[in-house]
Design a protein around this motif. Structure first.
Motif, PDB file in Angstrom:
ATOM      1  N   VAL A  16       1.153  -1.558   0.053  1.00  0.00           N
ATOM      2  CA  VAL A  16      -0.134   0.526  -0.418  1.00  0.00           C
ATOM      3  C   VAL A  16       0.360   1.271   0.322  1.00  0.00           C
ATOM      4  O   VAL A  16       1.422   1.648   1.460  1.00  0.00           O
ATOM      5  CB  VAL A  16      -1.190   0.093   1.444  1.00  0.00           C
ATOM      6  CG1 VAL A  16      -1.936   1.338   1.048  1.00  0.00           C
ATOM      7  CG2 VAL A  16      -1.404  -1.337   1.647  1.00  0.00           C
ATOM      8  N   SER A  17       0.626   2.142  -0.577  1.00  0.00           N
ATOM      9  CA  SER A  17       2.090   3.283  -1.164  1.00  0.00           C
ATOM     10  C   SER A  17       1.713   4.157   0.096  1.00  0.00           C
ATOM     11  O   SER A  17       2.276   4.752   0.677  1.00  0.00           O
ATOM     12  CB  SER A  17       1.863   4.102  -2.620  1.00  0.00           C
ATOM     13  OG  SER A  17       0.490   4.289  -2.743  1.00  0.00           O
ATOM     14  N   PHE A  18       0.376   4.350   0.620  1.00  0.00           N
ATOM     15  CA  PHE A  18       0.163   5.299   1.499  1.00  0.00           C
ATOM     16  C   PHE A  18       0.958   5.575   2.256  1.00  0.00           C
ATOM     17  O   PHE A  18       1.229   5.834   3.202  1.00  0.00           O
ATOM     18  CB  PHE A  18      -0.956   5.673   1.355  1.00  0.00           C
ATOM     19  CG  PHE A  18      -2.181   4.536   1.734  1.00  0.00           C
ATOM     20  CD1 PHE A  18      -2.132   4.518   3.474  1.00  0.00           C
ATOM     21  CD2 PHE A  18      -3.255   3.969   0.964  1.00  0.00           C
ATOM     22  CE1 PHE A  18      -3.303   3.462   3.254  1.00  0.00           C
ATOM     23  CE2 PHE A  18      -4.145   3.539   1.489  1.00  0.00           C
ATOM     24  CZ  PHE A  18      -4.203   2.822   2.825  1.00  0.00           C
ATOM     25  N   LEU A  19       0.590   3.867   2.708  1.00  0.00           N
ATOM     26  CA  LEU A  19       2.081   3.743   3.908  1.00  0.00           C
ATOM     27  C   LEU A  19       3.640   4.280   3.791  1.00  0.00           C
ATOM     28  O   LEU A  19       3.684   3.856   5.103  1.00  0.00           O
ATOM     29  CB  LEU A  19       1.373   1.714   4.634  1.00  0.00           C
ATOM     30  CG  LEU A  19       0.185   1.393   4.976  1.00  0.00           C
ATOM     31  CD1 LEU A  19       0.327  -0.019   4.900  1.00  0.00           C
ATOM     32  CD2 LEU A  19      -0.214   2.401   5.895  1.00  0.00           C
ATOM     33  N   ASN A  20       3.732   4.512   2.980  1.00  0.00           N
ATOM     34  CA  ASN A  20       5.117   4.245   2.629  1.00  0.00           C
ATOM     35  C   ASN A  20       5.643   5.802   3.110  1.00  0.00           C
ATOM     36  O   ASN A  20       5.335   7.026   2.515  1.00  0.00           O
ATOM     37  CB  ASN A  20       5.665   4.521   1.530  1.00  0.00           C
ATOM     38  CG  ASN A  20       7.573   4.058   1.096  1.00  0.00           C
ATOM     39  OD1 ASN A  20       7.863   4.506   1.968  1.00  0.00           O
ATOM     40  ND2 ASN A  20       7.564   4.852  -0.569  1.00  0.00           N
TER      41      ASN A  20
ATOM     42  N   TRP B  97      -2.383  15.126  10.393  1.00  0.00           N
ATOM     43  CA  TRP B  97      -1.691  13.972  10.880  1.00  0.00           C
ATOM     44  C   TRP B  97      -1.773  12.989   9.977  1.00  0.00           C
ATOM     45  O   TRP B  97      -2.237  12.283   9.759  1.00  0.00           O
ATOM     46  CB  TRP B  97      -1.516  13.617  11.760  1.00  0.00           C
ATOM     47  CG  TRP B  97      -0.659  12.877  12.538  1.00  0.00           C
ATOM     48  CD1 TRP B  97       0.865  13.301  12.377  1.00  0.00           C
ATOM     49  CD2 TRP B  97      -0.272  11.578  13.202  1.00  0.00           C
ATOM     50  NE1 TRP B  97       2.057  11.896  13.009  1.00  0.00           N
ATOM     51  CE2 TRP B  97       0.705  11.477  13.947  1.00  0.00           C
ATOM     52  CE3 TRP B  97      -1.700  11.313  13.838  1.00  0.00           C
ATOM     53  CZ2 TRP B  97       0.230  10.533  14.084  1.00  0.00           C
ATOM     54  CZ3 TRP B  97      -1.628  10.612  14.699  1.00  0.00           C
ATOM     55  CH2 TRP B  97      -0.012   9.351  14.865  1.00  0.00           C
ATOM     56  N   ALA B  98      -0.127  12.673   9.143  1.00  0.00           N
ATOM     57  CA  ALA B  98      -0.522  11.263   7.936  1.00  0.00           C
ATOM     58  C   ALA B  98      -0.184   9.891   8.175  1.00  0.00           C
ATOM     59  O   ALA B  98      -1.197   9.318   8.328  1.00  0.00           O
ATOM     60  CB  ALA B  98       1.059  11.641   7.687  1.00  0.00           C
ATOM     61  N   GLY B  99      -0.505  10.388   9.719  1.00  0.00           N
ATOM     62  CA  GLY B  99      -0.365   8.866  10.538  1.00  0.00           C
ATOM     63  C   GLY B  99      -1.934   8.826  10.932  1.00  0.00           C
ATOM     64  O   GLY B  99      -2.216   7.347  10.485  1.00  0.00           O
ATOM     65  N   GLY B 100      -3.268   9.938  11.522  1.00  0.00           N
ATOM     66  CA  GLY B 100      -4.378   9.439  11.332  1.00  0.00           C
ATOM     67  C   GLY B 100      -4.912   9.304  10.030  1.00  0.00           C
ATOM     68  O   GLY B 100      -5.298   8.232  10.076  1.00  0.00           O
TER      69      GLY B 100
ATOM     70  N   ARG C 115      -7.434   5.251   5.627  1.00  0.00           N
ATOM     71  CA  ARG C 115      -7.786   4.896   4.302  1.00  0.00           C
ATOM     72  C   ARG C 115      -7.346   3.550   4.392  1.00  0.00           C
ATOM     73  O   ARG C 115      -8.010   2.599   3.558  1.00  0.00           O
ATOM     74  CB  ARG C 115      -6.236   5.421   3.397  1.00  0.00           C
ATOM     75  CG  ARG C 115      -6.858   6.965   3.225  1.00  0.00           C
ATOM     76  CD  ARG C 115      -5.777   7.729   2.674  1.00  0.00           C
ATOM     77  NE  ARG C 115      -5.368   7.071   1.122  1.00  0.00           N
ATOM     78  CZ  ARG C 115      -4.295   7.543   0.905  1.00  0.00           C
ATOM     79  NH1 ARG C 115      -3.207   8.043   0.649  1.00  0.00           N
ATOM     80  NH2 ARG C 115      -4.370   6.611  -0.674  1.00  0.00           N
ATOM     81  N   LYS C 116      -6.535   2.709   5.453  1.00  0.00           N
ATOM     82  CA  LYS C 116      -5.737   1.363   5.759  1.00  0.00           C
ATOM     83  C   LYS C 116      -7.518   0.934   6.077  1.00  0.00           C
ATOM     84  O   LYS C 116      -7.716  -0.885   5.387  1.00  0.00           O
ATOM     85  CB  LYS C 116      -5.024   0.842   6.922  1.00  0.00           C
ATOM     86  CG  LYS C 116      -4.940  -0.435   6.605  1.00  0.00           C
ATOM     87  CD  LYS C 116      -3.901  -1.082   5.771  1.00  0.00           C
ATOM     88  CE  LYS C 116      -2.880  -1.719   5.532  1.00  0.00           C
ATOM     89  NZ  LYS C 116      -4.222  -2.741   4.777  1.00  0.00           N
ATOM     90  N   ALA C 117      -8.499   1.123   6.989  1.00  0.00           N
ATOM     91  CA  ALA C 117      -9.595   0.875   6.865  1.00  0.00           C
ATOM     92  C   ALA C 117     -10.455   0.234   5.981  1.00  0.00           C
ATOM     93  O   ALA C 117     -11.678   0.269   5.755  1.00  0.00           O
ATOM     94  CB  ALA C 117     -10.220   1.474   7.956  1.00  0.00           C
ATOM     95  N   GLY C 118     -10.127   1.288   5.035  1.00  0.00           N
ATOM     96  CA  GLY C 118     -10.814   1.233   3.741  1.00  0.00           C
ATOM     97  C   GLY C 118     -11.970   2.905   3.606  1.00  0.00           C
ATOM     98  O   GLY C 118     -12.965   2.999   2.365  1.00  0.00           O
TER      99      GLY C 118
END
Length: 496
Positions: free
Chosen positions: A119-123, A230-233, A238-241
């Motif tokens: 998943v690219s957005f986790l990078n 905050w990007a962590g949020g 997004r990971k939860a869909g």
């Protein structure tokens, strides 16, 4: 003929006994297909002579490999590769892997033999404290942490209670002492109305945010954040869909009128805010918008996730109470942490919510992390009970207040012609925007080469926008370190 002398390597300087080295290498040769099922191995005397080791070492290696199921001994005939093992058909590696030095190593293999989705957005870069001068994201000064008091609290844990009880499994929600003390502290300082059952202890606020996202969100749900956030949020949402939408943020916080307009058009599941000191710009959500936000949550039925990451450090009179203190309908999930208040190694965060949600979060947490660090939780609870942690907060508040004032004076005097900032009412960092002519990536690189860590701020940019700003943390540096940091920053700016 198998070149055993070349294939079997004996390292007598290794801490691993020679017979285990050989046994492991037999297994590797069998897995690689070099030795095939049913193949006869040399006699122990012959192999001992080839490798220049004692015969008993070879006997021990064979015995170990037999015990592990790789070899089998046939009395009167010798030692053989186990006949039940499947035949290995060696295949050529793809061109890109054949040249990869990591492929085939027992450890450090780079690519798996199966497919998975990356998943690219986790990078996102992982921040670490490497020492030296830094104007960081807004970290506490770990040198101020009550380490001696913490050490005494840890020792008291070993003298406390029944060893079978406090060294075994514990409550998934967290140590009762910490939840009791934290409940009293939050009620006293933040105007909350909690009991220990309203609190889940987590390993930092990010874990609480992740658990909340997994429980509350389903694929397709709409989450609303500020344009700067905050990007962590957003990564967790997004990971939860969820679909993440944003609304403007100005000098008074998120635009609740824009939120109301959005809520009138589509169902919203969750609104994520940092109302006390908005991340990253540090602005405070003013009272009328707070009231309106709670009204909208009740009207449209969405949850509010309130991340209060640095409530303990507010320099302008008394801090404004959290949204959760005025929440009478159970619409707010309140998340906080001790990592910004004490030190990042204190992996203690907490979620405050109605008990039914806390119970569900605890059930989910159980299949991820059975329980937290019971000893650390007890020790921190003990520091709350003795008043040591409250004294630390008061001392740190005075220190950070002085550092904020000194740092803002330095910025205004030394680089005020090329940056814009507002002295923050609280928190551990200044939000600064730089002259558009300054390239933030180049500035960050040049500062780094001169010994100063400085974020280029790119992670704070909303999609399609370039804020040309960054957070300049002042709390983790002494006044002397701040002076040297601003001097390097000024020199790096002048060199552009």
């Amino acid at each position: 003929m198998i070149p055993y002398k070349s294939l079997l390597i004996v390292d007598k300087s290794s801490d691993t006994p020679v017979f285990l080295q050989l046994s492991d290498q037999f297994a590797q040769l069998i897995r690689a297909g070099t030795l095939s099922a049913g193949q006869r191995l040399p006699g122990s005397r012959q192999l001992a002579s080839l490798l220049s080791v004692n015969r008993q070492t070879i006997v021990a290696a064979y015995d170990e490999a037999v015990a592990q199921g790789w070899l089998e001994s046939q009395p009167g005939s010798g030692t053989f590769v186990a006949s039940h093992l499947p035949e290995v058909n060696l295949q050529a590696l793809p061109t890109d892997l054949a040249s990869d030095p990591h492929v085939g190593q027992a450890t450090g293999t780079r690519r798996p033999g199966y497919a998975f989705e990356s998943v690219s957005f986790l990078n996102r870069p992982v921040l670490t404290n490497t020492g030296g001068l830094r104007l960081d994201d807004g970290f506490p000064d770990v040198r101020l942490a009550p380490l001696a008091e913490l050490g005494r609290a840890y020792r008291s844990y070993f003298r406390w209670g029944n060893p079978q009880q406090h060294f075994g499994y514990a409550d998934t929600k967290g140590h009762l002492l910490l939840r009791e003390q934290l409940s009293m502290y939050l009620n006293e300082t933040r105007g909350l109305h909690t009991t220990p059952n309203n609190i889940l202890i987590t390993r930092g606020s990010i874990m609480g945010l992740h658990l909340t996202s997994q429980v509350l969100l389903r694929p397709g749900d709409v989450v609303v954040t500020g344009e700067t956030t905050w990007a962590g949020g957003t990564m967790n949402f997004r990971k939860a869909g969820a679909t993440v939408l944003s609304i403007p943020v100005d000098k008074h916080g998120i635009d609740v009128d824009a939120l109301a307009a959005l809520a009138g058009k589509m169902p919203i599941r969750l609104v994520a805010v940092t109302p006390h000191h908005h991340y990253p710009t540090t602005v405070t959500l003013r009272p009328n918008r707070r009231v309106r936000l709670l009204q909208l949550a009740e009207q449209y039925g969405f949850a509010i996730l309130e991340d209060d990451y640095d409530y303990d450090f507010h320099y302008l009179s008394r801090p404004i109470l959290p949204l959760a203190s005025s929440d009478h309908q159970g619409m707010v999930v309140y998340i906080g942490s001790l990592t910004k208040s004490v030190a990042h190694a204190f992996r203690i965060g907490y979620v405050v919510a109605p008990t039914e949600l806390i119970d569900e979060l605890a059930r989910l947490r159980r299949i991820i992390d059975r329980q937290g660090d019971t000893m650390l939780e007890f020790a921190v609870g003990h520091l709350f009970k003795t008043g040591d942690l409250k004294r630390h907060f008061r001392k740190a508040l005075r220190t950070y207040h002085a550092r904020r004032d000194h740092f803002c004076d330095l910025l205004a005097t030394e680089v005020g012609n090329v940056i814009q900032f507002t002295k923050p009412d609280g928190g551990l960092a200044v939000w600064a925007t730089f002259d558009p002519a300054i390239d933030m990536t180049t500035l960050s690189d040049r500062a780094g080469r001169s010994g100063l860590y400085l974020s280029n701020g790119l992670t704070h940019n909303p999609p399609g926008q370039a804020l040309n700003g960054t957070r300049l943390g002042f709390a983790s540096s002494t006044e002397d370190e701040l002076e040297r940091s601003v001097s390097i920053l000024k020199t790096a700016i002048l060199s552009l």
